[in-house]
Design a protein around this motif. Structure first.
Motif, PDB file in Angstrom:
ATOM      1  N   LYS A 207      43.164 -31.257 -72.919  1.00  0.00           N
ATOM      2  CA  LYS A 207      43.474 -29.835 -73.074  1.00  0.00           C
ATOM      3  C   LYS A 207      44.909 -29.511 -72.684  1.00  0.00           C
ATOM      4  O   LYS A 207      45.193 -28.532 -71.999  1.00  0.00           O
ATOM      5  CB  LYS A 207      42.490 -28.993 -72.257  1.00  0.00           C
ATOM      6  CG  LYS A 207      41.041 -29.134 -72.715  1.00  0.00           C
ATOM      7  CD  LYS A 207      40.092 -28.327 -71.862  1.00  0.00           C
ATOM      8  CE  LYS A 207      38.658 -28.509 -72.330  1.00  0.00           C
ATOM      9  NZ  LYS A 207      37.687 -27.763 -71.479  1.00  0.00           N
ATOM     10  N   GLY A 208      45.839 -30.382 -73.129  1.00  0.00           N
ATOM     11  CA  GLY A 208      47.252 -30.121 -72.916  1.00  0.00           C
ATOM     12  C   GLY A 208      47.757 -30.399 -71.515  1.00  0.00           C
ATOM     13  O   GLY A 208      48.863 -29.985 -71.161  1.00  0.00           O
ATOM     14  N   LYS A 209      46.978 -31.113 -70.692  1.00  0.00           N
ATOM     15  CA  LYS A 209      47.381 -31.431 -69.326  1.00  0.00           C
ATOM     16  C   LYS A 209      47.158 -32.914 -69.050  1.00  0.00           C
ATOM     17  O   LYS A 209      46.263 -33.533 -69.632  1.00  0.00           O
ATOM     18  CB  LYS A 209      46.560 -30.619 -68.314  1.00  0.00           C
ATOM     19  CG  LYS A 209      46.712 -29.109 -68.420  1.00  0.00           C
ATOM     20  CD  LYS A 209      48.031 -28.646 -67.838  1.00  0.00           C
ATOM     21  CE  LYS A 209      48.114 -27.130 -67.816  1.00  0.00           C
ATOM     22  NZ  LYS A 209      49.417 -26.638 -67.280  1.00  0.00           N
ATOM     23  N   VAL A 210      47.978 -33.469 -68.163  1.00  0.00           N
ATOM     24  CA  VAL A 210      47.722 -34.814 -67.647  1.00  0.00           C
ATOM     25  C   VAL A 210      46.743 -34.657 -66.487  1.00  0.00           C
ATOM     26  O   VAL A 210      47.085 -34.098 -65.438  1.00  0.00           O
ATOM     27  CB  VAL A 210      49.010 -35.500 -67.165  1.00  0.00           C
ATOM     28  CG1 VAL A 210      48.685 -36.846 -66.524  1.00  0.00           C
ATOM     29  CG2 VAL A 210      49.971 -35.704 -68.331  1.00  0.00           C
ATOM     30  N   VAL A 211      45.514 -35.138 -66.676  1.00  0.00           N
ATOM     31  CA  VAL A 211      44.476 -34.932 -65.663  1.00  0.00           C
ATOM     32  C   VAL A 211      44.326 -36.130 -64.732  1.00  0.00           C
ATOM     33  O   VAL A 211      43.791 -35.994 -63.627  1.00  0.00           O
ATOM     34  CB  VAL A 211      43.119 -34.598 -66.321  1.00  0.00           C
ATOM     35  CG1 VAL A 211      43.196 -33.269 -67.061  1.00  0.00           C
ATOM     36  CG2 VAL A 211      42.676 -35.703 -67.286  1.00  0.00           C
ATOM     37  N   GLU A 212      44.790 -37.300 -65.174  1.00  0.00           N
ATOM     38  CA  GLU A 212      44.770 -38.492 -64.323  1.00  0.00           C
ATOM     39  C   GLU A 212      45.933 -39.396 -64.716  1.00  0.00           C
ATOM     40  O   GLU A 212      46.347 -39.411 -65.876  1.00  0.00           O
ATOM     41  CB  GLU A 212      43.462 -39.293 -64.497  1.00  0.00           C
ATOM     42  CG  GLU A 212      42.245 -38.675 -63.870  1.00  0.00           C
ATOM     43  CD  GLU A 212      41.001 -39.543 -64.053  1.00  0.00           C
ATOM     44  OE1 GLU A 212      39.989 -39.240 -63.415  1.00  0.00           O
ATOM     45  OE2 GLU A 212      41.050 -40.514 -64.831  1.00  0.00           O
ATOM     46  N   LYS A 213      46.440 -40.145 -63.741  1.00  0.00           N
ATOM     47  CA  LYS A 213      47.476 -41.127 -64.039  1.00  0.00           C
ATOM     48  C   LYS A 213      47.369 -42.265 -63.035  1.00  0.00           C
ATOM     49  O   LYS A 213      47.188 -42.037 -61.846  1.00  0.00           O
ATOM     50  CB  LYS A 213      48.865 -40.498 -63.989  1.00  0.00           C
ATOM     51  CG  LYS A 213      49.963 -41.418 -64.533  1.00  0.00           C
ATOM     52  CD  LYS A 213      51.303 -40.706 -64.639  1.00  0.00           C
ATOM     53  CE  LYS A 213      52.357 -41.636 -65.238  1.00  0.00           C
ATOM     54  NZ  LYS A 213      53.694 -40.977 -65.333  1.00  0.00           N
ATOM     55  N   GLY A 214      47.485 -43.485 -63.533  1.00  0.00           N
ATOM     56  CA  GLY A 214      47.421 -44.659 -62.669  1.00  0.00           C
ATOM     57  C   GLY A 214      47.310 -45.912 -63.491  1.00  0.00           C
ATOM     58  O   GLY A 214      47.532 -45.908 -64.705  1.00  0.00           O
ATOM     59  N   GLY A 223      35.306 -44.251 -60.695  1.00  0.00           N
ATOM     60  CA  GLY A 223      33.889 -44.194 -61.010  1.00  0.00           C
ATOM     61  C   GLY A 223      33.539 -43.137 -62.045  1.00  0.00           C
ATOM     62  O   GLY A 223      34.419 -42.556 -62.685  1.00  0.00           O
ATOM     63  N   PRO A 224      32.254 -42.882 -62.228  1.00  0.00           N
ATOM     64  CA  PRO A 224      31.789 -41.972 -63.289  1.00  0.00           C
ATOM     65  C   PRO A 224      32.377 -40.572 -63.232  1.00  0.00           C
ATOM     66  O   PRO A 224      32.354 -39.856 -64.234  1.00  0.00           O
ATOM     67  CB  PRO A 224      30.269 -41.939 -63.059  1.00  0.00           C
ATOM     68  CG  PRO A 224      29.952 -43.236 -62.383  1.00  0.00           C
ATOM     69  CD  PRO A 224      31.138 -43.517 -61.500  1.00  0.00           C
ATOM     70  N   SER A 225      32.895 -40.147 -62.100  1.00  0.00           N
ATOM     71  CA  SER A 225      33.485 -38.808 -62.019  1.00  0.00           C
ATOM     72  C   SER A 225      34.889 -38.762 -62.629  1.00  0.00           C
ATOM     73  O   SER A 225      35.426 -37.673 -62.857  1.00  0.00           O
ATOM     74  CB  SER A 225      33.568 -38.351 -60.559  1.00  0.00           C
ATOM     75  OG  SER A 225      34.410 -39.220 -59.806  1.00  0.00           O
ATOM     76  N   GLY A 226      35.479 -39.913 -62.921  1.00  0.00           N
ATOM     77  CA  GLY A 226      36.834 -39.970 -63.459  1.00  0.00           C
ATOM     78  C   GLY A 226      36.874 -39.770 -64.961  1.00  0.00           C
ATOM     79  O   GLY A 226      35.974 -40.215 -65.689  1.00  0.00           O
ATOM     80  N   ALA A 227      37.933 -39.119 -65.440  1.00  0.00           N
ATOM     81  CA  ALA A 227      38.083 -38.879 -66.877  1.00  0.00           C
ATOM     82  C   ALA A 227      38.297 -40.188 -67.627  1.00  0.00           C
ATOM     83  O   ALA A 227      37.732 -40.397 -68.704  1.00  0.00           O
ATOM     84  CB  ALA A 227      39.253 -37.924 -67.124  1.00  0.00           C
ATOM     85  N   TYR A 228      39.110 -41.082 -67.075  1.00  0.00           N
ATOM     86  CA  TYR A 228      39.379 -42.359 -67.737  1.00  0.00           C
ATOM     87  C   TYR A 228      38.121 -43.221 -67.779  1.00  0.00           C
ATOM     88  O   TYR A 228      37.811 -43.836 -68.801  1.00  0.00           O
ATOM     89  CB  TYR A 228      40.498 -43.092 -67.014  1.00  0.00           C
ATOM     90  CG  TYR A 228      40.881 -44.412 -67.646  1.00  0.00           C
ATOM     91  CD1 TYR A 228      41.589 -44.455 -68.851  1.00  0.00           C
ATOM     92  CD2 TYR A 228      40.545 -45.621 -67.047  1.00  0.00           C
ATOM     93  CE1 TYR A 228      41.938 -45.667 -69.436  1.00  0.00           C
ATOM     94  CE2 TYR A 228      40.891 -46.837 -67.629  1.00  0.00           C
ATOM     95  CZ  TYR A 228      41.592 -46.857 -68.812  1.00  0.00           C
ATOM     96  OH  TYR A 228      41.936 -48.055 -69.398  1.00  0.00           O
ATOM     97  N   TYR A 229      37.391 -43.257 -66.679  1.00  0.00           N
ATOM     98  CA  TYR A 229      36.142 -44.012 -66.620  1.00  0.00           C
ATOM     99  C   TYR A 229      35.196 -43.559 -67.726  1.00  0.00           C
ATOM    100  O   TYR A 229      34.566 -44.374 -68.410  1.00  0.00           O
ATOM    101  CB  TYR A 229      35.495 -43.824 -65.257  1.00  0.00           C
ATOM    102  CG  TYR A 229      34.296 -44.700 -64.991  1.00  0.00           C
ATOM    103  CD1 TYR A 229      34.405 -45.850 -64.209  1.00  0.00           C
ATOM    104  CD2 TYR A 229      33.036 -44.367 -65.494  1.00  0.00           C
ATOM    105  CE1 TYR A 229      33.300 -46.646 -63.947  1.00  0.00           C
ATOM    106  CE2 TYR A 229      31.930 -45.150 -65.238  1.00  0.00           C
ATOM    107  CZ  TYR A 229      32.063 -46.294 -64.468  1.00  0.00           C
ATOM    108  OH  TYR A 229      30.968 -47.094 -64.223  1.00  0.00           O
ATOM    109  N   SER A 230      35.122 -42.240 -67.927  1.00  0.00           N
ATOM    110  CA  SER A 230      34.233 -41.703 -68.963  1.00  0.00           C
ATOM    111  C   SER A 230      34.667 -42.123 -70.360  1.00  0.00           C
ATOM    112  O   SER A 230      33.837 -42.465 -71.204  1.00  0.00           O
ATOM    113  CB  SER A 230      34.199 -40.176 -68.870  1.00  0.00           C
ATOM    114  OG  SER A 230      33.694 -39.759 -67.619  1.00  0.00           O
ATOM    115  N   LEU A 231      35.999 -42.124 -70.610  1.00  0.00           N
ATOM    116  CA  LEU A 231      36.495 -42.531 -71.921  1.00  0.00           C
ATOM    117  C   LEU A 231      36.195 -43.997 -72.192  1.00  0.00           C
ATOM    118  O   LEU A 231      35.782 -44.373 -73.292  1.00  0.00           O
ATOM    119  CB  LEU A 231      38.004 -42.289 -72.004  1.00  0.00           C
ATOM    120  CG  LEU A 231      38.464 -40.832 -72.108  1.00  0.00           C
ATOM    121  CD1 LEU A 231      39.969 -40.738 -71.924  1.00  0.00           C
ATOM    122  CD2 LEU A 231      38.059 -40.235 -73.450  1.00  0.00           C
TER     123      LEU A 231
END
Length: 244
Positions: A207-214, A223-231
């Motif tokens: 949605k137009g934002k960087v929500v995680e980086k690493g 873990g499952p709460s992470g956006a990248y993990y879900s993708l």
């Protein structure tokens, strides 16, 4: 040109849809000679970032910088000389295949041409054509498969030897075997370039934002709460930490 890229507090909407904001206060940094992968769901505006860096569009607010300087101070020809871009659907012009592969090179070199041929898988299929590199390419490369068109586009980017390399799902049209070979070639030749793909760091865009980086490992560790993990789970199944 070193290739450091920074988008700072960028607001952007496409000219035909000024009421539909794509980015509002968007910021991201990519270090020179490092690589960053942008990931997110389809429609999360990853390709728009490439367009802003190439200056196909200008932000409504904020600034896009290259090596700490506003890209608007560069003449467009100079700016794009230092950036190579491979789209999901590359454009090929009506010309001989040798000219197509060399397109974008400031000074065509036989040594660089041979490197591009061998490292991007173009050489085998072009050599197999009736007239080899002298074969004429029809408009948009209609006689080629999607993977072959993509290989030519990747070869052009390699030969340009630009400071910044932008790959917009550059291997999307390749079969699994070709994708592995091309990806390995790109990784060997990306040394000394800033590459927004595959990857010293990963930025998750939503949605137009960087929500995680690493890194891949640090993001999976959320873990499952992470956006990248879900993708990653969507691609690999319930256990995304399992190598594929």
């Amino acid at each position: 040109m070193k290739g450091q890229i920074q988008l700072h507090e960028v607001d952007f909407a496409y000219p035909a849809r000024l009421d539909a904001m794509i980015f509002k206060g968007f910021s991201i940094n990519t270090d020179a000679k490092k690589s960053t992968t942008l990931v997110g769901h389809s429609g999360s505006s990853k390709s728009t970032i490439n367009g802003l860096i190439k200056r196909f569009y200008d932000p409504l607010k904020g600034i896009v910088k290259l090596d700490g300087k506003d890209i608007k101070i560069f003449h467009l020809r100079v700016l794009r000389k230092h950036i190579a871009l491979v789209h999901q659907e590359p454009i090929l012009f009506v010309a001989g295949f040798k000219k197509l592969v060399q397109f974008g090179m400031t000074r065509p070199s036989r040594i660089r041409l041979n490197v591009g041929r061998n490292e991007s898988q173009t050489h085998d299929f072009i050599s197999g054509l009736k007239h080899g590199y002298d074969t004429w390419c029809a408009g948009k490369g209609v006689q080629l498969s999607g993977g072959q068109r993509q290989c030519i586009a990747i070869a052009r980017a390699i030969l340009k030897n630009a400071a910044v390399l932008l790959l917009d799902e550059a291997t999307s049209a390749l079969d699994s075997r070709s994708e592995v070979v091309v990806q390995e070639a790109l990784e060997r030749l990306m040394v000394g370039q800033t590459c927004v793909e595959n990857c010293d760091s990963i930025a998750v865009v939503d949605k137009g934002k960087v929500v995680e980086k690493g890194t891949h490992a640090s993001l999976l560790a959320k873990g499952p709460s992470g956006a990248y993990y879900s993708l990653v789970s969507l691609q690999r199944g319930p256990n995304p930490s399992t190598p594929t």
